[in-house]
Motif scaffolding. Structure first.
Motif, PDB file in Angstrom:
ATOM      1  N   LEU A 286       0.860  -1.294   0.005  1.00 42.63           N
ATOM      2  CA  LEU A 286       0.199  -0.534   0.336  1.00 42.63           C
ATOM      3  C   LEU A 286       0.796   1.313  -0.445  1.00 42.63           C
ATOM      4  N   ASN A 287       1.861   1.557   0.876  1.00 45.93           N
ATOM      5  CA  ASN A 287       3.024   2.155   0.672  1.00 45.93           C
ATOM      6  C   ASN A 287       3.492   2.282  -0.771  1.00 45.93           C
ATOM      7  N   GLU A 288       3.879   1.310  -1.389  1.00 43.12           N
ATOM      8  CA  GLU A 288       4.563   1.410  -3.408  1.00 43.12           C
ATOM      9  C   GLU A 288       3.182   2.167  -3.180  1.00 43.12           C
ATOM     10  N   VAL A 289       1.952   1.748  -3.320  1.00 45.61           N
ATOM     11  CA  VAL A 289       0.787   2.453  -4.486  1.00 45.61           C
ATOM     12  C   VAL A 289       0.734   3.615  -4.095  1.00 45.61           C
ATOM     13  N   ALA A 290       1.167   4.540  -2.798  1.00 45.21           N
ATOM     14  CA  ALA A 290       0.902   5.608  -2.511  1.00 45.21           C
ATOM     15  C   ALA A 290       1.886   6.511  -2.998  1.00 45.21           C
ATOM     16  N   ALA A 291       3.358   5.554  -2.902  1.00 48.91           N
ATOM     17  CA  ALA A 291       4.420   6.911  -3.689  1.00 48.91           C
ATOM     18  C   ALA A 291       3.942   6.889  -4.689  1.00 48.91           C
ATOM     19  N   GLN A 292       3.899   5.454  -5.909  1.00 44.73           N
ATOM     20  CA  GLN A 292       3.772   5.761  -7.162  1.00 44.73           C
ATOM     21  C   GLN A 292       2.204   6.846  -7.851  1.00 44.73           C
ATOM     22  N   SER A 293       1.689   6.642  -6.794  1.00 47.12           N
ATOM     23  CA  SER A 293       0.577   7.925  -6.667  1.00 47.12           C
ATOM     24  C   SER A 293       1.414   9.408  -7.107  1.00 47.12           C
ATOM     25  N   PHE A 294       2.036   9.172  -6.164  1.00 54.25           N
ATOM     26  CA  PHE A 294       2.310  10.697  -5.301  1.00 54.25           C
ATOM     27  C   PHE A 294       2.915  11.343  -6.919  1.00 54.25           C
ATOM     28  N   VAL A 295       4.144  10.651  -6.470  1.00 56.41           N
ATOM     29  CA  VAL A 295       5.045  10.878  -7.860  1.00 56.41           C
ATOM     30  C   VAL A 295       4.445  11.132  -9.078  1.00 56.41           C
ATOM     31  N   PHE A 296       3.316  10.173  -9.957  1.00 56.44           N
ATOM     32  CA  PHE A 296       2.580  10.924 -10.927  1.00 56.44           C
ATOM     33  C   PHE A 296       1.850  11.866 -10.357  1.00 56.44           C
ATOM     34  N   PHE A 297       1.119  11.625 -10.050  1.00 61.45           N
ATOM     35  CA  PHE A 297       0.353  13.367  -9.468  1.00 61.45           C
ATOM     36  C   PHE A 297       1.725  14.838  -9.505  1.00 61.45           C
TER      37      PHE A 297
END
Length: 497
Positions: A286-297
């Motif tokens: 879940l942390n990896e999902v959050a990190a990828q969403s963050f940098v994509f944004f």
């Protein structure tokens, strides 16, 4: 007296040791006989960055001063010895041919203490390779085609906002409106959330996006030290992302994932693809999902909106180019039944030339960064890149080199005609990097940019106004290439046949 004397002695000794260490440290390139500027503690060769100079200005001046001295020059990125690449063949080898030795960027990340830093842009080695392999299919042309209608619907809202704004005042600060457009696009595609920032400039996601760039935990000096010694910073458990930003994006991702899984919601967006990866056999945490969403944004909204703003600025100054591009847009609308389609977007060749020239003249990311795993010899035995040394490929300086692009300040899309492209070295246009570690979101960035510009240019004509800066002034506080004070253009509504 004895104790105070001992203390003074120890303090003097410590200072002497530190002075000796930094004298030796800053003689790194002198001992190797590599041309370089004298560094200044603690900024190295970045004195004045963020105050009197932008990074792109520093690197361009350095590139021009030393580009004929050898394949690379010595540099100090704060306290960190670095090399600046001048030779295009060497740059190609670093990015492509010898990529296995230059896989890493050597940036700061701390997945344990600062989870949002554990994203694809920063990770190195096996962690990066495995994550890139997992994420690459999510940016295929097929996935982009599935997201196209979602982005197009936000484009229609962009048209409505411009139409309403022109009625109130024909002079519009386009940079802010375009940022709100890309926030809504990325918010919808990365988080599945209707951000509504086009309708409400103070919407939560718009404010959070601005804070992610403006708010940091540390001063520029401490930030520079963190990025000079990322391994040490990671071992010390240092965090980089501001707590307020961390809390917002983590909460949004956790709540979104929980809601979608609980209610079996499927959407054609990036978040859905990440959730599928999370629940697959070799899934993401879940942390990896959050990190990828963050940098994509962050990567998606700032770079695309800035590029679109620069494009409109140049089109306002170059009306012939604007008219030709509008003619192509209208032709594609007519060819596809009065609609803007995914196929229409891919058939817009002049749009591609205009965007490539925009990205050449305004390189949002000014340098590419790599670090060799092992010592790397060049064709000149004197020039060896030591392992783990920061390697800077000065994309912006290359894009503005008059030996490569004559009259580089002139905006000329014809530089990217098929005939002209054949005349140049392949490593002379690097807005998205090159090789296996190029920008994974290239297709998505192209899609939202082409949609936004096509809708705007079909319905409006853009002109220079008394508020339009000429030339544009760079925002020294932004690490990316950005204009200070916005971009004001006079906008004229057009009649559609």
């Amino acid at each position: 007296m004895a104790i105070s004397g001992i203390f003074i002695y120890l303090l003097t000794t410590l200072i002497a040791v530190l002075v000796y260490y930094f004298i030796q440290h800053f003689s790194f390139w002198k001992r190797r006989g590599i041309p370089h500027d004298l560094p200044v503690f603690p900024y190295g060769n970045l004195r004045g960055i963020g105050k009197t100079h932008h990074l792109r200005q520093i690197m361009k001046a350095y590139y021009e001063r030393y580009k004929k001295s050898g394949p690379f020059g010595g540099f100090f990125f704060f306290l960190n010895p670095a090399v600046v690449i001048f030779d295009l063949d060497l740059a190609r080898d670093i990015l492509i041919k010898d990529f296995n030795n230059f896989m890493d960027r050597g940036l700061f990340y701390n997945e344990r203490d600062d989870p949002l830093t554990g994203h694809l842009f920063a990770l190195d080695g096996t962690r990066w390779k495995n994550l890139r392999r997992k994420l690459s299919p999510t940016f295929s042309s097929g996935k982009m085609k599935g997201m196209f209608p979602t982005v197009l619907s936000v484009g229609d809202q962009l048209h409505e906002v411009f139409d309403k704004s022109v009625t109130n005042d024909p002079v519009i600060e386009v940079k802010d409106v375009l940022a709100r457009f890309t926030v809504d696009v990325i918010g919808t595609c990365a988080f599945g959330i209707d951000c509504n920032s086009l309708k409400d400039p103070n919407a939560e996601f718009r404010i959070a996006g601005a804070k992610a760039f403006a708010k940091t935990r540390h001063s520029k000096l401490i930030t520079g030290i963190i990025f000079s010694f990322p391994r040490l910073a990671r071992k010390l458990g240092i965090r980089f992302i501001h707590e307020e930003v961390h809390q917002f994006y983590t909460r949004v991702v956790y709540e979104t994932v929980e809601y979608r899984e609980k209610n079996s919601i499927k959407r054609n967006d990036f978040m859905n693809l990440l959730i599928e990866l999370k629940n697959s056999e070799e899934g993401l945490t879940l942390n990896e999902v959050a990190a990828q969403s963050f940098v994509f944004f962050l990567a998606g909204f700032e770079t695309s909106s800035t590029t679109m703003g620069f494009a409109l600025y140049e089109l306002a100054l170059n009306q012939v180019v604007q008219d030709r591009l509008r003619a192509e847009i209208n032709e594609q609308y007519s060819k596809h039944g009065g609609k803007f389609t995914y196929d229409a977007m891919n058939e817009m060749h002049y749009m591609e030339m205009v965007m490539k020239e925009t990205l050449r003249k305004y390189s949002v990311v000014t340098n590419l960064i790599r670090r060799p795993i092992n010592d790397y010899p060049t064709s000149d035995p004197k020039y060896i890149i030591p392992k783990r040394t920061m390697v800077l490929i000065p994309a912006d300086a290359i894009h503005r080199d008059p030996d490569i692009y004559p009259d580089p300040e002139k905006f000329d899309p014809e530089r990217f005609s098929p005939e002209e492209l054949q005349k140049r070295h392949p490593i002379t246009w690097l807005p998205f990097g090159d090789g296996p570690r190029n920008c994974i979101g290239l297709r998505f960035g192209k899609m939202q940019t082409y949609i936004g510009l096509s809708i705007l240019l079909r319905h409006f004509k853009f002109h220079y106004s008394e508020k339009t800066p000429n030339p544009l002034v760079p925002d020294l506080k932004n690490s990316l290439m950005s204009s200070k004070g916005g971009i004001f253009l006079r906008v004229e509504r057009l009649k559609i046949d």
